[in-house]
Design a protein around this motif. Structure first.
Motif, PDB file in Angstrom:
ATOM      1  N   GLU A  32       0.826  -1.207   0.000  1.00 35.30           N
ATOM      2  CA  GLU A  32       0.000   0.000   0.000  1.00 35.30           C
ATOM      3  C   GLU A  32       0.859   1.255   0.000  1.00 35.30           C
ATOM      4  OE1 GLU A  32      -2.664   0.730   3.250  1.00 35.30           O
ATOM      5  OE2 GLU A  32      -1.103   0.577   4.782  1.00 35.30           O
ATOM      6  N   VAL A  33       0.246   2.345  -0.465  1.00 33.44           N
ATOM      7  CA  VAL A  33       0.860   3.665  -0.432  1.00 33.44           C
ATOM      8  C   VAL A  33       0.104   4.496   0.592  1.00 33.44           C
ATOM      9  CG1 VAL A  33       1.410   5.766  -1.721  1.00 33.44           C
ATOM     10  CG2 VAL A  33       1.518   3.550  -2.866  1.00 33.44           C
ATOM     11  N   VAL A  34       0.830   5.064   1.523  1.00 35.63           N
ATOM     12  CA  VAL A  34       0.240   5.942   2.533  1.00 35.63           C
ATOM     13  C   VAL A  34       0.873   7.313   2.385  1.00 35.63           C
ATOM     14  CG1 VAL A  34       0.036   6.399   5.007  1.00 35.63           C
ATOM     15  CG2 VAL A  34      -0.293   4.075   4.133  1.00 35.63           C
ATOM     16  N   CYS A  35       0.031   8.338   2.340  1.00 36.09           N
ATOM     17  CA  CYS A  35       0.517   9.709   2.168  1.00 36.09           C
ATOM     18  C   CYS A  35       0.458  10.467   3.482  1.00 36.09           C
ATOM     19  CB  CYS A  35      -0.326  10.428   1.113  1.00 36.09           C
ATOM     20  SG  CYS A  35       0.281  12.088   0.755  1.00 36.09           S
ATOM     21  N   LEU A  36       1.528  11.201   3.770  1.00 33.48           N
ATOM     22  CA  LEU A  36       1.592  12.056   4.942  1.00 33.48           C
ATOM     23  C   LEU A  36       1.461  13.503   4.478  1.00 33.48           C
ATOM     24  CD1 LEU A  36       2.081  12.232   8.016  1.00 33.48           C
ATOM     25  CD2 LEU A  36       4.527  12.350   7.524  1.00 33.48           C
ATOM     26  N   GLU A 160       8.558  14.495  -0.782  1.00 33.26           N
ATOM     27  CA  GLU A 160       8.244  15.516  -1.793  1.00 33.26           C
ATOM     28  C   GLU A 160       8.831  15.170  -3.167  1.00 33.26           C
ATOM     29  OE1 GLU A 160       6.212  17.928  -1.162  1.00 33.26           O
ATOM     30  OE2 GLU A 160       6.357  18.452   0.960  1.00 33.26           O
ATOM     31  N   PRO A 161       8.489  14.013  -3.735  1.00 33.37           N
ATOM     32  CA  PRO A 161       9.109  13.626  -5.007  1.00 33.37           C
ATOM     33  C   PRO A 161       8.720  14.481  -6.201  1.00 33.37           C
ATOM     34  CG  PRO A 161       7.364  12.092  -4.430  1.00 33.37           C
ATOM     35  CD  PRO A 161       7.578  12.975  -3.227  1.00 33.37           C
ATOM     36  N   THR A 162       7.631  15.265  -6.104  1.00 32.71           N
ATOM     37  CA  THR A 162       7.225  16.092  -7.251  1.00 32.71           C
ATOM     38  C   THR A 162       7.677  17.543  -7.137  1.00 32.71           C
ATOM     39  OG1 THR A 162       5.074  16.806  -6.350  1.00 32.71           O
ATOM     40  CG2 THR A 162       5.147  14.668  -7.472  1.00 32.71           C
ATOM     41  N   GLU A 163       8.357  17.888  -6.058  1.00 33.93           N
ATOM     42  CA  GLU A 163       8.715  19.289  -5.825  1.00 33.93           C
ATOM     43  C   GLU A 163       9.634  19.817  -6.931  1.00 33.93           C
ATOM     44  OE1 GLU A 163      10.165  21.993  -2.055  1.00 33.93           O
ATOM     45  OE2 GLU A 163      11.137  20.061  -2.369  1.00 33.93           O
ATOM     46  N   GLY A 164       9.189  20.854  -7.629  1.00 35.20           N
ATOM     47  CA  GLY A 164       9.992  21.489  -8.659  1.00 35.20           C
ATOM     48  C   GLY A 164      10.194  20.654  -9.903  1.00 35.20           C
ATOM     49  N   ILE A 165       9.335  19.675 -10.138  1.00 30.30           N
ATOM     50  CA  ILE A 165       9.501  18.741 -11.249  1.00 30.30           C
ATOM     51  C   ILE A 165       8.504  19.062 -12.358  1.00 30.30           C
ATOM     52  CG2 ILE A 165       9.526  16.321 -11.935  1.00 30.30           C
ATOM     53  CD1 ILE A 165      11.687  17.137  -9.905  1.00 30.30           C
ATOM     54  N   GLN A 166       8.963  18.963 -13.617  1.00 28.30           N
ATOM     55  CA  GLN A 166       8.086  19.222 -14.746  1.00 28.30           C
ATOM     56  C   GLN A 166       7.022  18.130 -14.870  1.00 28.30           C
ATOM     57  OE1 GLN A 166      11.395  18.689 -14.758  1.00 28.30           O
ATOM     58  NE2 GLN A 166      12.132  17.941 -16.745  1.00 28.30           N
ATOM     59  N   PRO A 167       5.828  18.496 -15.397  1.00 31.58           N
ATOM     60  CA  PRO A 167       4.690  17.558 -15.425  1.00 31.58           C
ATOM     61  C   PRO A 167       4.980  16.230 -16.094  1.00 31.58           C
ATOM     62  CG  PRO A 167       3.936  19.779 -15.908  1.00 31.58           C
ATOM     63  CD  PRO A 167       5.441  19.840 -15.853  1.00 31.58           C
ATOM     64  N   ILE A 188       4.985   1.833   1.025  1.00 31.72           N
ATOM     65  CA  ILE A 188       5.436   3.144   0.560  1.00 31.72           C
ATOM     66  C   ILE A 188       4.809   4.234   1.422  1.00 31.72           C
ATOM     67  CG2 ILE A 188       5.529   4.757  -1.382  1.00 31.72           C
ATOM     68  CD1 ILE A 188       5.215   2.344  -3.248  1.00 31.72           C
ATOM     69  N   LEU A 189       5.680   5.057   2.028  1.00 32.34           N
ATOM     70  CA  LEU A 189       5.227   6.225   2.783  1.00 32.34           C
ATOM     71  C   LEU A 189       5.660   7.461   2.011  1.00 32.34           C
ATOM     72  CD1 LEU A 189       3.925   7.529   5.254  1.00 32.34           C
ATOM     73  CD2 LEU A 189       6.117   7.289   6.451  1.00 32.34           C
ATOM     74  N   LEU A 190       4.672   8.250   1.614  1.00 35.52           N
ATOM     75  CA  LEU A 190       4.878   9.375   0.703  1.00 35.52           C
ATOM     76  C   LEU A 190       4.540  10.683   1.396  1.00 35.52           C
ATOM     77  CD1 LEU A 190       5.084  10.586  -2.275  1.00 35.52           C
ATOM     78  CD2 LEU A 190       2.654  10.002  -2.487  1.00 35.52           C
ATOM     79  N   VAL A 191       5.521  11.584   1.483  1.00 35.26           N
ATOM     80  CA  VAL A 191       5.262  12.959   1.927  1.00 35.26           C
ATOM     81  C   VAL A 191       5.086  13.805   0.676  1.00 35.26           C
ATOM     82  CG1 VAL A 191       6.292  15.009   2.996  1.00 35.26           C
ATOM     83  CG2 VAL A 191       6.479  12.785   4.125  1.00 35.26           C
ATOM     84  N   GLU A 192       3.959  14.496   0.575  1.00 35.68           N
ATOM     85  CA  GLU A 192       3.668  15.172  -0.685  1.00 35.68           C
ATOM     86  C   GLU A 192       2.724  16.353  -0.475  1.00 35.68           C
ATOM     87  OE1 GLU A 192       3.994  16.511  -3.936  1.00 35.68           O
ATOM     88  OE2 GLU A 192       4.975  14.548  -3.945  1.00 35.68           O
ATOM     89  N   GLN A 193       3.071  17.486  -1.126  1.00 31.86           N
ATOM     90  CA  GLN A 193       2.224  18.676  -1.088  1.00 31.86           C
ATOM     91  C   GLN A 193       1.279  18.745  -2.290  1.00 31.86           C
ATOM     92  OE1 GLN A 193       1.979  20.871   1.269  1.00 31.86           O
ATOM     93  NE2 GLN A 193       3.886  21.011   2.397  1.00 31.86           N
ATOM     94  N   TYR A 194       1.644  18.053  -3.383  1.00 36.04           N
ATOM     95  CA  TYR A 194       0.809  18.038  -4.585  1.00 36.04           C
ATOM     96  C   TYR A 194      -0.348  17.079  -4.308  1.00 36.04           C
ATOM     97  CZ  TYR A 194      -0.342  17.337  -9.581  1.00 36.04           C
ATOM     98  OH  TYR A 194      -0.973  17.234 -10.797  1.00 36.04           O
TER      99      TYR A 194
END
Length: 233
Positions: A32-36, A160-167, A188-194
């Motif tokens: 599973e993927v868990v988002c923080l 934050e794997p998408t921070e500042g990354i092109q689409p 998978i533990l994902l920290v993400e603002q998007y």
């Protein structure tokens, strides 16, 4: 729910006299993927660093499967199966793509290496001799994820794997996370603002405020609006 592969119970952490984590309880099952979720500065990165062992835990416990790792050194946690992609990537800029992956592989026991990890991002195969510092931000993020996957982790922490990354590269990162999830063996533990990215990928979410978990739920029952208020000032 499947048994938790990662289990955090009552975790406390401080920087000097600044109390950062307060009685944090969280679990992530294999497959599973868990988002923080939470605003900047609420303790999300500190929690990941505590799980990795880069920040000393002042109380509580961290378990990987049935093994307590609260006091286990960082390098041993990596060998037990924790892969970490930090915010800012932290690749070796003067080393080639291949050398970055080789250094990561050397941390792990040979039997645990996944030499095909970089194939999650086919574009990297054309850049094996390029220096990490010469890659774009998105390519560096792909390299950072591939580097974590070389150790064939059973727990993957993404900050934050998408921070500042092109689409276009965000789409490739999303596809890679989906493929990892489909293995059914990796938590998978994902920290993400998007938020839209996070809700598309995650099965469940936790919300952090002032170092504490203040809400949690399943993403199937959540909407962006229901959790967006936790990201606004």
């Amino acid at each position: 729910m499947a048994p938790a592969h990662l289990r955090v119970e009552g975790l406390e952490a401080s920087y000097g006299e600044t109390h950062v984590l307060r009685n944090v309880n969280l679990n992530v099952a294999a497959g599973e993927v868990v988002c923080l979720i939470g605003r900047n500065g609420v303790g999300k990165t500190t929690l990941l660093k505590s799980i990795v062992g880069l920040v000393h835990s002042g109380g509580g416990s961290i378990h990987l499967d049935d093994r307590e790792i609260t006091r286990t050194p960082t390098h041993q946690r990596a060998r037990l199966g924790i892969g970490y992609v930090p915010q800012g990537r932290e690749i070796f800029p003067t080393l080639s793509v291949r050398e970055n992956l080789t250094v990561a592989a050397d941390v792990h026991e040979r039997s645990r290496r996944d030499e095909s990890a970089w194939q999650m991002f086919p574009g990297l195969s054309k850049m094996m001799h390029r220096r990490g510092g010469d890659l774009s931000g998105g390519q560096q993020q792909q390299l950072a994820i591939a580097r974590a996957l070389v150790g064939n982790p059973t727990l993957l922490l993404l900050d934050e794997p998408t921070e500042g990354i092109q689409p276009s590269i965000i789409d490739e990162i999303e596809n890679a996370i989906v493929r990892i999830k489909e293995r059914g063996t990796v938590a998978i533990l994902l920290v993400e603002q998007y938020l839209q990215f996070a809700l598309r990928l995650a099965d469940r979410y936790y919300v952090m405020e002032k170092g504490s978990i203040v809400a949690d739920g399943t993403t199937s029952d959540a909407t962006a609006g229901a959790v967006e208020r936790y990201l606004t000032i």
